[in-house]
Design a protein around this motif. Sequence first.
Motif, PDB file in Angstrom:
ATOM      1  N   ALA A 186      47.127  42.978  34.671  1.00 59.65           N
ATOM      2  CA  ALA A 186      47.463  43.884  35.777  1.00 59.65           C
ATOM      3  C   ALA A 186      46.557  43.640  36.975  1.00 59.65           C
ATOM      4  CB  ALA A 186      47.358  45.335  35.323  1.00 59.65           C
ATOM      5  N   ARG A 187      45.264  43.450  36.728  1.00 60.17           N
ATOM      6  CA  ARG A 187      44.335  43.209  37.823  1.00 60.17           C
ATOM      7  C   ARG A 187      44.609  41.860  38.483  1.00 60.17           C
ATOM      8  NH1 ARG A 187      39.550  46.692  37.289  1.00 60.17           N
ATOM      9  NH2 ARG A 187      40.140  48.224  35.714  1.00 60.17           N
ATOM     10  N   LEU A 188      44.906  40.856  37.683  1.00 65.97           N
ATOM     11  CA  LEU A 188      45.246  39.544  38.242  1.00 65.97           C
ATOM     12  C   LEU A 188      46.548  39.613  39.036  1.00 65.97           C
ATOM     13  CD1 LEU A 188      44.217  37.252  35.273  1.00 65.97           C
ATOM     14  CD2 LEU A 188      43.146  37.341  37.527  1.00 65.97           C
ATOM     15  N   ALA A 189      47.518  40.382  38.546  1.00 59.77           N
ATOM     16  CA  ALA A 189      48.787  40.531  39.265  1.00 59.77           C
ATOM     17  C   ALA A 189      48.552  41.149  40.638  1.00 59.77           C
ATOM     18  CB  ALA A 189      49.759  41.379  38.446  1.00 59.77           C
ATOM     19  N   HIS A 190      47.652  42.094  40.703  1.00 57.41           N
ATOM     20  CA  HIS A 190      47.315  42.716  41.987  1.00 57.41           C
ATOM     21  C   HIS A 190      46.740  41.676  42.950  1.00 57.41           C
ATOM     22  CE1 HIS A 190      45.929  45.709  44.842  1.00 57.41           C
ATOM     23  NE2 HIS A 190      44.738  45.137  44.800  1.00 57.41           N
ATOM     24  N   HIS A 191      45.818  40.857  42.469  1.00 54.47           N
ATOM     25  CA  HIS A 191      45.226  39.820  43.319  1.00 54.47           C
ATOM     26  C   HIS A 191      46.257  38.766  43.712  1.00 54.47           C
ATOM     27  CE1 HIS A 191      41.190  41.362  43.138  1.00 54.47           C
ATOM     28  NE2 HIS A 191      41.277  41.457  41.828  1.00 54.47           N
ATOM     29  N   LEU A 192      47.138  38.402  42.788  1.00 54.49           N
ATOM     30  CA  LEU A 192      48.188  37.435  43.098  1.00 54.49           C
ATOM     31  C   LEU A 192      49.141  38.001  44.147  1.00 54.49           C
ATOM     32  CD1 LEU A 192      49.671  34.783  42.696  1.00 54.49           C
ATOM     33  CD2 LEU A 192      50.836  35.808  40.730  1.00 54.49           C
ATOM     34  N   VAL A 241      42.259  50.400  21.358  1.00 48.73           N
ATOM     35  CA  VAL A 241      42.545  50.102  22.762  1.00 48.73           C
ATOM     36  C   VAL A 241      42.431  48.607  23.065  1.00 48.73           C
ATOM     37  CG1 VAL A 241      41.921  52.419  23.573  1.00 48.73           C
ATOM     38  CG2 VAL A 241      40.171  50.612  23.466  1.00 48.73           C
ATOM     39  N   SER A 242      42.379  47.781  22.049  1.00 45.75           N
ATOM     40  CA  SER A 242      42.216  46.334  22.261  1.00 45.75           C
ATOM     41  C   SER A 242      43.316  45.701  23.122  1.00 45.75           C
ATOM     42  CB  SER A 242      42.081  45.600  20.926  1.00 45.75           C
ATOM     43  OG  SER A 242      43.237  45.748  20.141  1.00 45.75           O
ATOM     44  N   PRO A 243      44.566  46.221  23.133  1.00 45.94           N
ATOM     45  CA  PRO A 243      45.553  45.619  24.049  1.00 45.94           C
ATOM     46  C   PRO A 243      45.116  45.668  25.509  1.00 45.94           C
ATOM     47  CG  PRO A 243      46.678  46.942  22.419  1.00 45.94           C
ATOM     48  CD  PRO A 243      45.201  47.208  22.242  1.00 45.94           C
ATOM     49  N   MET A 244      44.258  46.619  25.843  1.00 48.68           N
ATOM     50  CA  MET A 244      43.766  46.701  27.217  1.00 48.68           C
ATOM     51  C   MET A 244      42.964  45.471  27.608  1.00 48.68           C
ATOM     52  SD  MET A 244      42.479  50.612  27.513  1.00 48.68           S
ATOM     53  CE  MET A 244      43.489  51.759  28.403  1.00 48.68           C
ATOM     54  N   GLN A 245      42.375  44.782  26.637  1.00 54.07           N
ATOM     55  CA  GLN A 245      41.616  43.565  26.937  1.00 54.07           C
ATOM     56  C   GLN A 245      42.505  42.545  27.653  1.00 54.07           C
ATOM     57  OE1 GLN A 245      38.487  42.836  26.753  1.00 54.07           O
ATOM     58  NE2 GLN A 245      37.580  44.179  25.239  1.00 54.07           N
ATOM     59  N   VAL A 246      43.748  42.473  27.245  1.00 56.53           N
ATOM     60  CA  VAL A 246      44.691  41.537  27.868  1.00 56.53           C
ATOM     61  C   VAL A 246      45.421  42.192  29.031  1.00 56.53           C
ATOM     62  CG1 VAL A 246      46.799  40.181  27.508  1.00 56.53           C
ATOM     63  CG2 VAL A 246      45.008  40.214  25.757  1.00 56.53           C
ATOM     64  N   MET A 247      46.054  43.321  28.759  1.00 57.32           N
ATOM     65  CA  MET A 247      46.953  43.911  29.748  1.00 57.32           C
ATOM     66  C   MET A 247      46.249  44.400  31.007  1.00 57.32           C
ATOM     67  SD  MET A 247      49.733  43.195  28.585  1.00 57.32           S
ATOM     68  CE  MET A 247      50.778  42.995  27.176  1.00 57.32           C
ATOM     69  N   SER A 248      45.062  44.947  30.875  1.00 63.83           N
ATOM     70  CA  SER A 248      44.336  45.382  32.073  1.00 63.83           C
ATOM     71  C   SER A 248      43.941  44.178  32.929  1.00 63.83           C
ATOM     72  CB  SER A 248      43.097  46.192  31.695  1.00 63.83           C
ATOM     73  OG  SER A 248      43.491  47.428  31.144  1.00 63.83           O
ATOM     74  N   ARG A 249      43.591  43.087  32.288  1.00 63.04           N
ATOM     75  CA  ARG A 249      43.262  41.878  33.055  1.00 63.04           C
ATOM     76  C   ARG A 249      44.514  41.298  33.727  1.00 63.04           C
ATOM     77  NH1 ARG A 249      39.456  41.664  28.861  1.00 63.04           N
ATOM     78  NH2 ARG A 249      37.344  41.551  29.705  1.00 63.04           N
ATOM     79  N   VAL A 258      36.864  45.254  32.959  1.00 67.46           N
ATOM     80  CA  VAL A 258      37.755  45.589  31.839  1.00 67.46           C
ATOM     81  C   VAL A 258      36.940  45.815  30.569  1.00 67.46           C
ATOM     82  CG1 VAL A 258      39.654  44.775  30.371  1.00 67.46           C
ATOM     83  CG2 VAL A 258      39.763  44.448  32.852  1.00 67.46           C
ATOM     84  N   ASP A 259      35.918  45.022  30.350  1.00 63.23           N
ATOM     85  CA  ASP A 259      35.052  45.259  29.191  1.00 63.23           C
ATOM     86  C   ASP A 259      34.455  46.657  29.248  1.00 63.23           C
ATOM     87  OD1 ASP A 259      35.322  42.722  27.901  1.00 63.23           O
ATOM     88  OD2 ASP A 259      33.965  41.860  29.390  1.00 63.23           O
ATOM     89  N   ARG A 260      34.024  47.064  30.434  1.00 68.42           N
ATOM     90  CA  ARG A 260      33.441  48.398  30.586  1.00 68.42           C
ATOM     91  C   ARG A 260      34.490  49.480  30.374  1.00 68.42           C
ATOM     92  NH1 ARG A 260      30.455  45.094  33.936  1.00 68.42           N
ATOM     93  NH2 ARG A 260      31.774  45.285  35.770  1.00 68.42           N
ATOM     94  N   LEU A 261      35.685  49.255  30.870  1.00 67.12           N
ATOM     95  CA  LEU A 261      36.784  50.207  30.684  1.00 67.12           C
ATOM     96  C   LEU A 261      37.114  50.364  29.203  1.00 67.12           C
ATOM     97  CD1 LEU A 261      39.577  51.362  32.395  1.00 67.12           C
ATOM     98  CD2 LEU A 261      40.449  49.418  31.109  1.00 67.12           C
ATOM     99  N   VAL A 262      37.245  49.244  28.503  1.00 64.22           N
ATOM    100  CA  VAL A 262      37.563  49.271  27.073  1.00 64.22           C
ATOM    101  C   VAL A 262      36.440  49.945  26.285  1.00 64.22           C
ATOM    102  CG1 VAL A 262      37.946  47.824  25.030  1.00 64.22           C
ATOM    103  CG2 VAL A 262      39.166  47.331  27.171  1.00 64.22           C
ATOM    104  N   ALA A 263      35.208  49.643  26.641  1.00 64.70           N
ATOM    105  CA  ALA A 263      34.072  50.272  25.948  1.00 64.70           C
ATOM    106  C   ALA A 263      34.094  51.785  26.141  1.00 64.70           C
ATOM    107  CB  ALA A 263      32.756  49.683  26.448  1.00 64.70           C
ATOM    108  N   ALA A 264      34.383  52.232  27.347  1.00 66.37           N
ATOM    109  CA  ALA A 264      34.438  53.673  27.610  1.00 66.37           C
ATOM    110  C   ALA A 264      35.533  54.339  26.792  1.00 66.37           C
ATOM    111  CB  ALA A 264      34.639  53.924  29.106  1.00 66.37           C
ATOM    112  N   TRP A 265      36.719  53.719  26.744  1.00 61.75           N
ATOM    113  CA  TRP A 265      37.817  54.298  25.971  1.00 61.75           C
ATOM    114  C   TRP A 265      37.521  54.250  24.469  1.00 61.75           C
ATOM    115  CZ3 TRP A 265      40.691  57.822  27.547  1.00 61.75           C
ATOM    116  CH2 TRP A 265      41.226  57.847  28.832  1.00 61.75           C
ATOM    117  N   THR A 266      36.895  53.194  24.032  1.00 61.44           N
ATOM    118  CA  THR A 266      36.533  53.092  22.615  1.00 61.44           C
ATOM    119  C   THR A 266      35.559  54.205  22.245  1.00 61.44           C
ATOM    120  OG1 THR A 266      36.901  50.714  22.623  1.00 61.44           O
ATOM    121  CG2 THR A 266      35.508  51.583  20.861  1.00 61.44           C
TER     122      THR A 266
END
Length: 164
Positions: A34-40, A24-32, A8-16
């Motif tokens: 979403a990824r955790l929801a997938h694993h759950l 794009v700072s909301p992605m720091q929370v929401m992308s994580r 997610v850090d890499r994703l946010v850096a690329a978008w920034t």
Amino acid sequence: MSAEPDEVDRLVAAWTHERPDLDVSPMQVMSRVARLAHHLDRARRQAFAEHGLEPWEFDVLSALRKAGEPYALSPGRLVQETLVTSGTMTNRVDRLATRGFVERLPDPSDRRGVQVRLTPAGRTAVDGALTELVEHEKELLAELDDEHADVLVDALRVLARRFA
């Protein structure tokens, strides 16, 4: 706790870099999240499958189990508990009854109504799946100490209120 950069850090850096005009700072929370929801979701499916259940079956059986003795609810209450339509619930109860996990009984307080009651086989299935699920969830949270877990619970509670 590791502060190493993650995907997610890499994703946010690329978008920034590509969109410096956009916060794009909301992605720091929401992308994580979403990824955790997938694993759950995967952990849930695995826990339920180990006990021969689909996620929707667990949802219905757990609603009945949580209701307490005699582990029975009206179909309307099951609809409220599981957030599905009444037609969907009818189909689900039919399928669970065929598997011997629930039974339909006359509603003692309303001659026209019915109650859906958990059978002993349904209770065994849902209890086993719940035990397995909790173990999977503990594994997913193993890297959090109690203090971090409490902070996360509070933060998620605040975010979830919007949807209550």
